[in-house]
Design an enzyme around this catalytic site. Structure first.
Site, mmCIF file in Angstrom:
data_model
loop_
_atom_site.group_PDB
_atom_site.id
_atom_site.type_symbol
_atom_site.label_atom_id
_atom_site.label_comp_id
_atom_site.label_asym_id
_atom_site.label_seq_id
_atom_site.Cartn_x
_atom_site.Cartn_y
_atom_site.Cartn_z
ATOM 1 N N ASP A 284 2.529 1.950 3.188
ATOM 2 C CA ASP A 284 3.462 0.979 3.967
ATOM 3 C C ASP A 284 4.798 1.391 3.646
ATOM 4 O O ASP A 284 5.742 1.092 4.328
ATOM 5 C CB ASP A 284 3.217 -0.501 3.145
ATOM 6 C CG ASP A 284 1.667 -0.742 3.201
ATOM 7 O OD1 ASP A 284 1.093 -0.444 4.310
ATOM 8 O OD2 ASP A 284 1.358 -1.765 2.654
ATOM 9 N N GLU B 200 -10.877 -6.917 -4.258
ATOM 10 C CA GLU B 200 -10.688 -8.170 -3.423
ATOM 11 C C GLU B 200 -11.924 -8.130 -2.321
ATOM 12 O O GLU B 200 -12.030 -7.229 -1.599
ATOM 13 C CB GLU B 200 -9.390 -7.604 -2.412
ATOM 14 C CG GLU B 200 -9.052 -8.708 -1.507
ATOM 15 C CD GLU B 200 -7.698 -8.298 -0.741
ATOM 16 O OE1 GLU B 200 -6.768 -7.798 -1.313
ATOM 17 O OE2 GLU B 200 -7.796 -8.498 0.497
ATOM 18 N N HIS C 7 1.012 -1.246 0.184
ATOM 19 C CA HIS C 7 0.033 -0.064 0.060
ATOM 20 C C HIS C 7 0.859 1.274 -0.075
ATOM 21 O O HIS C 7 2.175 1.208 0.633
ATOM 22 C CB HIS C 7 -0.787 0.239 1.405
ATOM 23 C CG HIS C 7 -1.811 -1.113 1.739
ATOM 24 N ND1 HIS C 7 -1.265 -2.139 2.344
ATOM 25 C CD2 HIS C 7 -3.072 -1.203 1.227
ATOM 26 C CE1 HIS C 7 -2.494 -2.778 2.390
ATOM 27 N NE2 HIS C 7 -3.659 -2.412 1.863
ATOM 28 N N ASP D 145 -4.787 -13.550 -1.930
ATOM 29 C CA ASP D 145 -4.163 -13.343 -0.701
ATOM 30 C C ASP D 145 -4.332 -14.717 0.146
ATOM 31 O O ASP D 145 -5.277 -15.034 0.454
ATOM 32 C CB ASP D 145 -4.992 -12.151 -0.221
ATOM 33 C CG ASP D 145 -4.193 -10.799 -0.559
ATOM 34 O OD1 ASP D 145 -3.769 -10.944 -1.530
ATOM 35 O OD2 ASP D 145 -4.788 -9.814 0.056
ATOM 36 N N GLU E 296 -9.294 -13.892 -1.077
ATOM 37 C CA GLU E 296 -8.495 -14.081 0.235
ATOM 38 C C GLU E 296 -9.309 -15.103 1.171
ATOM 39 O O GLU E 296 -10.386 -14.924 1.114
ATOM 40 C CB GLU E 296 -8.252 -12.798 0.865
ATOM 41 C CG GLU E 296 -7.505 -12.947 2.138
ATOM 42 C CD GLU E 296 -7.110 -11.559 3.010
ATOM 43 O OE1 GLU E 296 -6.688 -10.712 1.857
ATOM 44 O OE2 GLU E 296 -7.069 -11.476 4.299
#
Ligand code: XUL
Ligand code: CO
Length: 450
Positions: free
Chosen positions: A118, A246, A115, A310, A282
């Site tokens: 991050d 997602e 991200h 994920d 995910e």
């Protein structure tokens, strides 16, 4: 290896080595008792004509692995990372990136994901954040070139900052939507600059806390407009990769608009986004939605939208997103059956969106976690491949549907029978035979090959 022990950070050619004493992780096979080796993941090993490395395209998640310090709603962070000490934001971000590329290279993952926030802390203004990202993407480009590590996908964090408490692209206030647009533009620029192969949207706040104050139709329409704008901008800048949505049903919102694979696919169809968007699924999001991950993967594969994964697992006694490292071989094998039969992922890879436990405080725990995750995927892939190649699984599955390959069944499958035809045939044939689903026999095949 103690994370707190600064003495152990050796200076190598003027550069810190953060994971001292740990070299490149190699494949040593299941007989090895070296915990810093792969027992199953042999990147060169071919499975069904393709190397394990190419099947999985493993990626390391920047946010958990290098930023996740173990804080939870009940307690303070437990992990003090040695790359997190410099008081200057850019210097600290560079230290973190040094540690990240050292780890990614040592574990042998070909990709990473991040991200915007991050990589470097957000600045006081959008322009300052952009400047910081420019510096850090210059630095990342160098690191990528030297290591050969690539960017699987980038994304913008549109859920942590208080400005997004009522949503980002779905916020009732246009000024917040515009700010989110600015942030996504920066994140897209960064992703494109780094040669990112894909771009992800996860909408943790794109949903509602109460329907009483929410115009759902307006918010979802705005969400689609926002995604079109992002896609048009990225394409105008030469981005050729895939956009992934997602799904997750809830947490942090009570209800999230990207609830599960089926909901997202319907949304993409309704708003004409099917050509550019696919799904990033995910495990723990699937289970929160009341599905298995294999179910979510199959739903996406049916629509040709199985884009990326994920990897993690939930705790099956808890009802929230625990993001633990995967280790359930049976669950993974079921997923790998879908994965192989779908012909793999469309553009994406397997990203470890997983965090070591709050009480796993040593730096080497990060290695154990990823080694275990990569090994369990490798082992499940081998098993699933054996099931498909050596067992009667495929044939047995086919046999359940043979009535659609001949006679009236074949006519129906081709759309040549109407409801009156069905009624006539049923009257003539009478009560159908009871035919077993043989579930236990199917389950035994998996167990036989594990
Ligand atoms: C949250 C989650 C995110 C996305 C990227 O549950 O999975 O980390 O993967 O924003
Ligand atoms: Co995720």
């Amino acid at each position: 290896m103690k994370s707190l022990d600064k003495q152990r950070i050796k200076l190598v050619k003027g550069k810190k080595e953060y994971f001292k004493g740990i070299g490149k992780i190699k494949f040593e096979g299941r007989k090895s008792d070296n915990p810093f080796s792969f027992k199953w993941y042999n990147e060169k090993q071919k499975v069904g004509g393709k190397s394990m490395k190419d099947h999985f395209r493993f990626a390391i998640a920047y946010w958990h692995t290098f930023c996740g310090t173990g804080g939870d709603p009940f307690g303070a962070p437990t992990k003090k990372f040695p790359w997190d000490e410099n008081t200057n934001a850019i210097e600290r971000a560079k230290d973190k990136m040094d540690a990240a590329f050292e780890f990614i290279t040592k574990i042998g993952a070909p990709y990473y994901c991040f991200h915007d926030v991050d990589m470097v802390d957000e600045g006081a203004t959008l322009a300052e954040t952009e400047r910081r990202l420019e510096i850090m993407t210059d630095y990342a480009l160098e690191k990528q070139k030297k290591s050969g590590v690539k960017l699987l996908w980038g994304t913008a964090n549109l859920f942590s900052h208080p400005r997004y408490m009522n949503g980002a692209a779905t916020n009732p206030d246009f000024n917040v939507v515009a700010y989110a647009g600015g942030q996504v533009k920066n994140a897209l620029d960064a992703t494109i600059k780094l040669g990112g192969e894909n771009y992800v949207f996860w909408g943790g706040r794109e949903g509602y806390l109460s329907l009483l104050n929410t115009n759902m139709k307006k918010e979802i329409d705005n969400f689609a407009r926002f995604l079109h704008a992002a896609k048009d901008y990225a394409r105008s800048q030469g981005f050729k990769g895939t956009f992934f949505i997602e799904p997750k049903p809830c947490e942090p919102s009570k209800h999230q608009y990207d609830y599960d694979a089926a909901t997202v696919i319907a949304f993409l169809r309704e708003y004409d986004l099917m050509n550019d968007f696919k799904l990033n699924l995910e495990f723990n999001h699937a289970t929160l939605a009341g599905h298995t991950m294999a179910h979510e993967m199959q739903v996406a594969a049916n629509a040709g939208l199985l884009g990326s994964v994920d990897a993690n697992r939930g705790d099956y006694q808890n009802g929230w997103d625990t993001d633990q490292f995967p280790n359930d071989l049976y669950e993974l094998t079921e997923c790998m059956l879908v994965f192989l039969q779908a012909g793999g992922l469309k553009g994406g890879g397997i990203n470890f969106d997983a965090k070591t436990r709050r009480n796993s405080t040593d730096l080497d725990d990060i290695f154990h976690a990823h080694i275990g995750g990569m090994d369990v995927f490798a082992r499940a892939l081998l098993i699933a491949n054996d099931v498909l190649k050596e067992s009667k699984y495929v044939e047995l599955m086919k046999t359940r549907y043979t009535s659609f390959s001949r006679g009236n069944g074949a006519k129906f499958a081709k759309g040549k029978l109407g409801l009156e035809d069905l009624s006539r045939i049923a009257t003539k044939n009478g009560e159908p035979e009871v035919r077993s689903g043989k579930q236990e026999m199917f389950e035994n095949i998996i167990n036989q090959y594990i």
